[in-house]
Design a protein around this motif. Structure first.
Motif, short mmCIF file in Angstrom:
data_model
loop_
_atom_site.label_atom_id
_atom_site.label_comp_id
_atom_site.label_asym_id
_atom_site.label_seq_id
_atom_site.Cartn_x
_atom_site.Cartn_y
_atom_site.Cartn_z
N ILE A 91 -9.97 63.93 71.05
CA ILE A 91 -9.76 62.97 72.12
C ILE A 91 -8.52 62.11 71.87
O ILE A 91 -7.95 62.10 70.78
CB ILE A 91 -10.99 62.06 72.31
N CYS A 145 -14.02 67.30 72.57
CA CYS A 145 -13.13 66.39 73.28
C CYS A 145 -14.06 65.51 74.10
O CYS A 145 -15.16 65.21 73.63
CB CYS A 145 -12.08 67.15 74.12
N ARG A 164 -9.83 71.07 76.03
CA ARG A 164 -9.19 70.92 74.72
C ARG A 164 -9.98 71.67 73.65
O ARG A 164 -9.40 72.32 72.77
CB ARG A 164 -9.07 69.43 74.37
N THR A 165 -11.29 71.58 73.75
CA THR A 165 -12.14 72.27 72.79
C THR A 165 -11.98 73.78 72.89
O THR A 165 -11.92 74.48 71.87
CB THR A 165 -13.62 71.88 73.02
#
Length: 204
Positions: free
Chosen positions: A103, A184, A190-191
């Motif tokens: 994050i 995230c 994002r993951t």
């Protein structure tokens, strides 16, 4: 060769994003998923497992009229108790954990990064390693090559963890000795990127 991906979503703390975040009193995390990559090459079968799940503290992000609602961290909950319950259960299942928190480290997401780091430090569990990587900052303006920074940070640990390997007779030749737990905010975009890079590297 044959390549298979299996994702097993937890039946605990189920729900859609924004409405279900963080953990419950038993330590179950929202949107928790175990993903297994299985490769069969000739007579051998190999497996590499990763997990993802919401940031394991008590927080919420209820929808409102804003495009991106501000996360709210509970001021009353015993975060460390829930956090410990979560990782105690994970340690039984997977052993060592490398936590990849993707994050933002500024703005509305920053307080979640701060409390995540604080919980890991307070817990003092040697089986958990915490790595914060500000995905949006590092990869802004399409600088995807900077993902290599994170990969370089975890290369040695991934080599130590290894992967599971079994022969045609069912004899275990290798075992995976730990996992990467990525997150995230939604445990989605994002993951997905980071897990795909780790999975690809396990094939090399």
């Amino acid at each position: 060769f044959e390549w298979t991906i299996i994702s097993r979503r937890s039946c605990f703390r189920a729900g859609v994003r924004y409405y279900v975040r963080g953990i419950d009193s038993e330590g179950y995390a929202a949107n928790f998923v175990e993903t297994e990559q299985i490769v069969q090459y000739g007579s051998l079968k190999a497996s590499f497992v990763q997990t993802r799940g919401s940031i394991p503290v008590f927080w919420s992000q209820r929808p409102n009229l804003k495009y991106k609602p501000k996360p709210q961290i509970s001021k009353m909950a015993n975060h460390l108790d829930g956090f410990q319950r979560h990782f105690d259960s994970q340690a039984v299942l997977y052993g060592r954990q490398v936590v990849l928190n993707l994050i933002n480290q500024k703005g509305s997401e920053k307080p979640l990064e701060v409390i995540f780091d604080k919980m890991v430090t307070s817990l003092g569990n040697g089986m958990i390693k915490y790595i914060a990587f500000d995905f949006h900052k590092e990869c802004s303006r399409m600088r995807w090559h900077r993902l290599q920074i994170l990969l370089d940070m975890v290369t040695e640990m991934q080599d130590e963890f290894g992967y599971f390997l079994v022969d045609p007779d069912g004899n275990v030749l290798l075992s995976q000795e730990g996992i990467f737990r990525s997150n995230c905010m939604d445990c989605l975009d994002r993951t997905n990127v980071i897990q795909s890079l780790l999975a690809r590297r396990s094939l090399q």
